[in-house]
Design an enzyme around this catalytic site. Structure first.
Site, PDB file in Angstrom:
ATOM      1  N   ASP A  88       2.813  -1.587 -10.498  1.00 39.19           N
ATOM      2  CA  ASP A  88       1.748  -2.542 -10.192  1.00 39.19           C
ATOM      3  C   ASP A  88       1.662  -3.648 -11.250  1.00 39.19           C
ATOM      4  O   ASP A  88       1.974  -3.427 -12.420  1.00 39.19           O
ATOM      5  CB  ASP A  88       0.410  -1.792 -10.095  1.00 39.19           C
ATOM      6  CG  ASP A  88      -0.655  -2.623  -9.391  1.00 39.19           C
ATOM      7  OD1 ASP A  88      -0.296  -3.504  -8.592  1.00 39.19           O
ATOM      8  OD2 ASP A  88      -1.856  -2.385  -9.644  1.00 39.19           O
TER       9      ASP A  88
ATOM     10  N   HIS B 128       7.250 -10.310  -7.964  1.00 39.85           N
ATOM     11  CA  HIS B 128       7.944  -9.199  -7.302  1.00 39.85           C
ATOM     12  C   HIS B 128       9.425  -9.222  -7.651  1.00 39.85           C
ATOM     13  O   HIS B 128      10.041  -8.202  -7.932  1.00 39.85           O
ATOM     14  CB  HIS B 128       7.767  -9.276  -5.783  1.00 39.85           C
ATOM     15  CG  HIS B 128       6.341  -9.141  -5.330  1.00 39.85           C
ATOM     16  ND1 HIS B 128       5.503  -8.165  -5.827  1.00 39.85           N
ATOM     17  CD2 HIS B 128       5.604  -9.849  -4.439  1.00 39.85           C
ATOM     18  CE1 HIS B 128       4.310  -8.291  -5.252  1.00 39.85           C
ATOM     19  NE2 HIS B 128       4.347  -9.312  -4.418  1.00 39.85           N
TER      20      HIS B 128
ATOM     21  N   LEU C  23      20.928  11.288 -10.445  1.00 43.26           N
ATOM     22  CA  LEU C  23      19.498  10.984 -10.364  1.00 43.26           C
ATOM     23  C   LEU C  23      19.110  10.831  -8.894  1.00 43.26           C
ATOM     24  O   LEU C  23      19.785  10.130  -8.146  1.00 43.26           O
ATOM     25  CB  LEU C  23      19.193   9.670 -11.114  1.00 43.26           C
ATOM     26  CG  LEU C  23      17.766   9.132 -10.980  1.00 43.26           C
ATOM     27  CD1 LEU C  23      16.758  10.044 -11.691  1.00 43.26           C
ATOM     28  CD2 LEU C  23      17.670   7.711 -11.556  1.00 43.26           C
TER      29      LEU C  23
HETATM   30  C1  IPE Z   1      -0.111   0.134  -5.060  1.00 45.61           C
HETATM   31  O1  IPE Z   1      -0.427  -1.104  -5.596  1.00 45.61           O
HETATM   32  C2  IPE Z   1       1.075   0.010  -4.157  1.00 45.61           C
HETATM   33  C3  IPE Z   1       2.350  -0.343  -4.797  1.00 45.61           C
HETATM   34  C4  IPE Z   1       2.562  -0.506  -6.060  1.00 45.61           C
HETATM   35  C5  IPE Z   1       3.452  -0.494  -3.893  1.00 45.61           C
HETATM   36  P1  IPE Z   1      -1.569  -2.019  -4.948  1.00 45.61           P
HETATM   37  O2  IPE Z   1      -1.639  -3.237  -5.787  1.00 45.61           O
HETATM   38  O3  IPE Z   1      -1.305  -2.223  -3.510  1.00 45.61           O
HETATM   39  O4  IPE Z   1      -2.853  -1.098  -5.121  1.00 45.61           O
HETATM   40  P2  IPE Z   1      -4.391  -1.492  -5.041  1.00 45.61           P
HETATM   41  O5  IPE Z   1      -4.571  -2.265  -3.779  1.00 45.61           O
HETATM   42  O6  IPE Z   1      -4.715  -2.335  -6.243  1.00 45.61           O
HETATM   43  O7  IPE Z   1      -5.111  -0.192  -5.070  1.00 45.61           O
HETATM   44  C1  IPE Z   2       2.713  -4.367  -7.091  1.00 37.48           C
HETATM   45  O1  IPE Z   2       2.265  -5.538  -7.673  1.00 37.48           O
HETATM   46  C2  IPE Z   2       3.762  -4.637  -6.027  1.00 37.48           C
HETATM   47  C3  IPE Z   2       3.335  -4.328  -4.660  1.00 37.48           C
HETATM   48  C4  IPE Z   2       2.195  -3.838  -4.299  1.00 37.48           C
HETATM   49  C5  IPE Z   2       4.295  -4.615  -3.617  1.00 37.48           C
HETATM   50  P1  IPE Z   2       1.039  -6.342  -7.062  1.00 37.48           P
HETATM   51  O2  IPE Z   2       1.575  -7.338  -6.102  1.00 37.48           O
HETATM   52  O3  IPE Z   2       0.037  -5.418  -6.510  1.00 37.48           O
HETATM   53  O4  IPE Z   2       0.488  -7.086  -8.348  1.00 37.48           O
HETATM   54  P2  IPE Z   2      -1.032  -7.324  -8.717  1.00 37.48           P
HETATM   55  O5  IPE Z   2      -1.705  -5.977  -8.731  1.00 37.48           O
HETATM   56  O6  IPE Z   2      -1.615  -8.226  -7.683  1.00 37.48           O
HETATM   57  O7  IPE Z   2      -0.970  -7.958 -10.074  1.00 37.48           O
HETATM   58 MG    MG Z   3      -1.585  -4.477  -7.301  1.00 35.61          MG
END
Ligand code: IPE
Ligand code: IPE
Ligand code: MG
Length: 245
Positions: free
Chosen positions: A18, A35, A129
């Site tokens: 995240d 991303h 792995l």
């Molecule tokens: C969790 O992250 C999902 C992934 C990392 C793929 P999110 O950014 O979607 O989670 P929330 O919405 O903050 O809980």
């Molecule tokens: C996690 O990073 C990746 C996915 C959920 C695909 P985020 O896109 O949720 O990044 P933040 O949380 O908005 O910074």
């Molecule tokens: Mg996120």
């Protein structure tokens, strides 16, 4: 880079990757830039796991709930998955990585599904792995799909209801053939599970870091593993019992 001196290397690590969006925002770039930058962190953790002898690594790449994001972000993520599969699978394969995708894969476009299946088949006999990528995955979905399989077996008369215990149920959940999750890592500062491996993380050690996913590297992984090594895992017993064992 230092390696862990103790033998307490987790057998199975799961990561909620995240913070990509915030990483990009801090650089005044679109979220998709974050991303894309996250790919390097994936390479770092794979290399770190290979070095440390971690058996299984499960990465949360796209949750069941992430379809709720703006359309352009979802489509940028899908493009990224396709490109990453085209570019990274050769190297993963040559490093002995077995790749698996878990989640409801049939929601994806045909070409992406096909790439995922090809990558899984191609790497199926690797065993350095086990790398599992959770896409269109939700922990609740996983439990429900397992319950559905159990119900089908009962309805067909193949399974007496009394035979459904934790071990039997576990066999229908994703990743049941791998060791249970030892270490759950979430980057990006939020302290929540967000519907990742709910069943599998029953006894995982939880580790949260403020590091945003694109900045996570082998040193960050080492910190998490070192922290894990310091934990006392009691599994319901007392500390004295654990010390004696
Ligand atoms: C969790 O992250 C999902 C992934 C990392 C793929 P999110 O950014 O979607 O989670 P929330 O919405 O903050 O809980
Ligand atoms: C996690 O990073 C990746 C996915 C959920 C695909 P985020 O896109 O949720 O990044 P933040 O949380 O908005 O910074
Ligand atoms: Mg996120």
């Amino acid at each position: 880079m230092t390696t862990t001196e103790h033998k307490h290397v987790p057998r199975h690590i799961g990561i909620v990757m995240d913070g990509n969006g915030r990483w990009a925002k801090a650089r005044h770039r679109p979220r998709s830039f974050g991303h894309n930058a996250g790919r390097k962190a994936v390479r770092e953790v794979v290399e770190g796991c290979l070095r440390q002898g971690v058996e299984s690594l499960t990465l949360f790449a796209f949750s069941s709930e992430n379809w709720l994001r703006p359309e352009d972000e979802v489509s940028a993520l899908m493009d990224l998955f396709v490109r990453a599969l085209d570019k990274e699978v050769d190297e993963l394969h040559s490093n002995g990585v077995r790749l698996r995708f878990i989640g409801e894969l049939d929601a994806f476009e045909e070409p992406l599904q096909k790439r995922m299946l090809v990558a899984m088949k191609r790497t199926a006999s690797n065993d350095k792995l086990h790398m599992n990528i959770a896409v269109n995955y939700g922990g609740r979905w996983d439990i429900v799909q397992a319950a559905r399989k159990a119900a089908i077996a009962v309805a067909r008369g193949d399974l007496p209801v009394e035979a459904i215990d934790e071990a039997a149920f576990n066999r229908w959940t994703c990743l049941s053939e791998l060791p249970p999750l030892d270490l759950f890592i979430r980057t990006g500062g939020d302290r929540r599970v967000s519907n990742f491996l709910l069943w599998q993380l029953a006894y995982a050690e939880l580790y949260f870091t403020d590091t945003l996913w694109p900045d996570f590297n082998q040193v960050s992984l080492q910190h998490a593993i070192d922290d894990f090594a310091r934990r006392e895992r009691r599994f319901g017993r007392t500390g004295d019992q654990v010390a004696q064992a």
